[in-house]
Each structure stands twice: as structure tokens, then as C-alpha cells.
Design a protein around this motif. Structure first.
Motif, PDB file in Angstrom:
ATOM      1  N   PRO A  25       0.942  -1.153   0.091  1.00 42.16           N
ATOM      2  CA  PRO A  25      -0.373  -0.273   0.157  1.00 42.16           C
ATOM      3  C   PRO A  25       1.321   1.165  -0.013  1.00 42.16           C
TER       4      PRO A  25
ATOM      5  N   LYS B 259     -11.527  -1.545  -0.416  1.00 42.27           N
ATOM      6  CA  LYS B 259     -10.712  -2.016   0.350  1.00 42.27           C
ATOM      7  C   LYS B 259     -10.795  -3.338   1.396  1.00 42.27           C
TER       8      LYS B 259
ATOM      9  N   GLY C 185       0.935   1.938   5.356  1.00 48.68           N
ATOM     10  CA  GLY C 185       0.707   2.585   3.950  1.00 48.68           C
ATOM     11  C   GLY C 185       1.407   3.143   3.989  1.00 48.68           C
TER      12      GLY C 185
END
Length: 249
Positions: free
Chosen positions: A180, A217, A244
Motif C-alpha cells: 500500500p 479496501k 501504508g
């Protein structure tokens, strides 16, 4: 037609399994994989085995290509590439060699990894100043190089996006299943960040009004991916996976 669009798995079999489970639950007709599938310090061979058990259209990403094109001197200096190739063995690498650069999925839908002419070019993002900005229409048209499909699918940046051009074409990036965030130094130092550990993918469905696009997601066993990355000494990847977020620049 309902299409599931995945990209940039990067050997994260833990995220891939969760995404596939969600795709099957939603009843997709086809799955399109936009590349950068097996390179990563998690589980390359397990990722290949899972994909091989599914009916998925795959194209080649830049780091897929590097697995069979990297010069031996550079390979000797890159422990992650060595790990991936040792884990994979011969058959998955031969499979990567068969993957096309791009694919015209239907008359309306075209798929590439980066851009229609270059697998390392960001189609939508300009990062020349070190920060991410969406390109102007004219620049995107230049990078499309005459590709006129209604839907252009691209990956590579790991950032989920839907951009509608003045031509009414839609550029859809599903984000990354397996990574991510990341920081890169080419062509300038920059970070691509989703600010979430979730796996990303897109559901694309034709409707009477046009195209419905869901950017999804998916929660998964992130800790197992983090542990696997750390075992290969990739603390940078462990950070990207867990947060992320990229490196501090």
C-alpha cells in the motif's frame, strides 16, 4: 459484465487470498491482473501457485520483467531478487515470460501496467517535483499514444484512482493488492502512500447509465506479511505494509 481489477500483488499471498475471497463473494465474471505480481519479499511461489489455480487474465509489470531481464551483476547485488528467483524456481519465471505487455480486454476496455508505451511511466501522476500531482488532460493524452478505449486500466503507482478525461474516457487504477505504499528514487525521490494497510482492488461493472466503479479496501492478515518481509531483511517493506506510508523524505 462485472470485472475485478487487481494489480501490484508483489508476492503478498496473504493479501491476495483475502482479495480473491472478496471477489468471488461479489460474483465477478472475470479477473484482470495488471502486473508486478511475484516480485517481493513475502511469498513469491505461494502467490504464483494461488494465481495458477484461478482463471485470471494477467499482463506483465516492470518488476515481473526485471525478474528475467536483470543483468547477472545487478542480480548479485540485489538480495530480494535473489530470494524471489530462488523461491520461484523455473516454471513461474517461464510463465512471466509469456505475459503480454498490454491487453485489449474488450472493444471498450484496454489494460496496461504503467502506460500504453512504457511499463515504468506513471500514466496519471506527475512526480517531477517530488510530490504527487495529477497530470493535465493533454499530457495524459500524449501518454495514451492514440489509445481510444472507453476504459483504460493501469497500475504501477499503487494508488487507487478514477480519472475522467475531457474525451469521456475513464482511467482506472485499482491500487495495489499487496503493497500500500513505497518510496522510490526514480526519476526523483518520491513516496506513493495510501495511509492504510488494507489491500486495494476495483470492481468495474457496466450499467445502463455507464460504468459503475467500486474502489475496495480489504482487511487481511497484515502481520503475516510484515513478518515475512522482516525475515528477508526488508524492514522498509514491513513499514510500508504495516502503515501504508512511505519513508520520511
Amino acid at each position: 459484465m462485472k470485472l475485478a481489477i487487481i494489480s501490484d500483488i508483489h508476492s503478498n499471498v496473504f493479501a491476495l487470498q483475502a482479495v480473491l475471497d472478496d471477489i468471488y463473494a461479489r460474483g465477478a465474471d472475470r479477473i484482470i491482473n495488471l502486473g508486478d505480481t511475484l516480485y517481493g519479499p513475502m511469498a513469491p511461489k505461494a502467490t504464483y501457485d494461488l494465481l495458477a489455480s484461478c482463471d485470471i487474465i494477467s499482463i506483465c509489470g516492470n518488476q515481473d520483467r526485471m525478474l528475467y531481464e536483470m543483468p547477472s551483476k545487478e542480480l548479485a547485488e540485489n538480495s530480494t531478487f535473489q530470494f524471489v528467483l530462488n523461491d520461484l524456481g523455473e516454471t513461474p519465471v517461464e510463465w512471466l515470460k509469456t505475459l503480454p505487455f498490454d491487453c485489449q480486454i474488450t472493444n471498450q476496455i484496454y489494460a496496461c501496467h504503467g502506460s500504453p508505451t512504457n511499463d515504468v511511466t506513471y500514466l496519471l501522476e506527475d512526480i517531477s517535483c517530488g510530490k504527487t500531482q495529477i497530470r493535465q488532460d493533454g499530457e495524459i493524452f500524449q501518454l495514451l499514444n492514440g489509445q481510444i478505449s472507453s476504459i483504460i486500466l493501469c497500475g504501477h503507482t499503487h494508488i487507487p484512482r478514477v480519472v475522467e478525461l475531457s474525451s469521456s474516457q475513464l482511467i482506472v487504477n485499482p491500487g495495489s493488492v499487496g503493497l500500500p505504499a513505497y518510496t522510490d528514487d526514480q526519476p526523483v525521490v518520491h513516496s506513493m502512500e495510501t495511509h492504510s494497510s488494507h489491500a486495494s482492488y476495483t470492481m468495474l461493472e457496466a450499467s445502463s447509465s455507464g460504468w459503475d466503479i467500486q474502489q475496495l479496501k480489504i482487511a487481511y492478515d497484515v502481520q503475516s506479511a510484515v513478518v515475512a518481509a522482516n525475515e528477508q531483511g526488508r524492514t522498509d517493506w514491513a513499514h510500508y505494509l504495516a502503515t501504508g506510508r512511505g519513508d520520511k523524505i
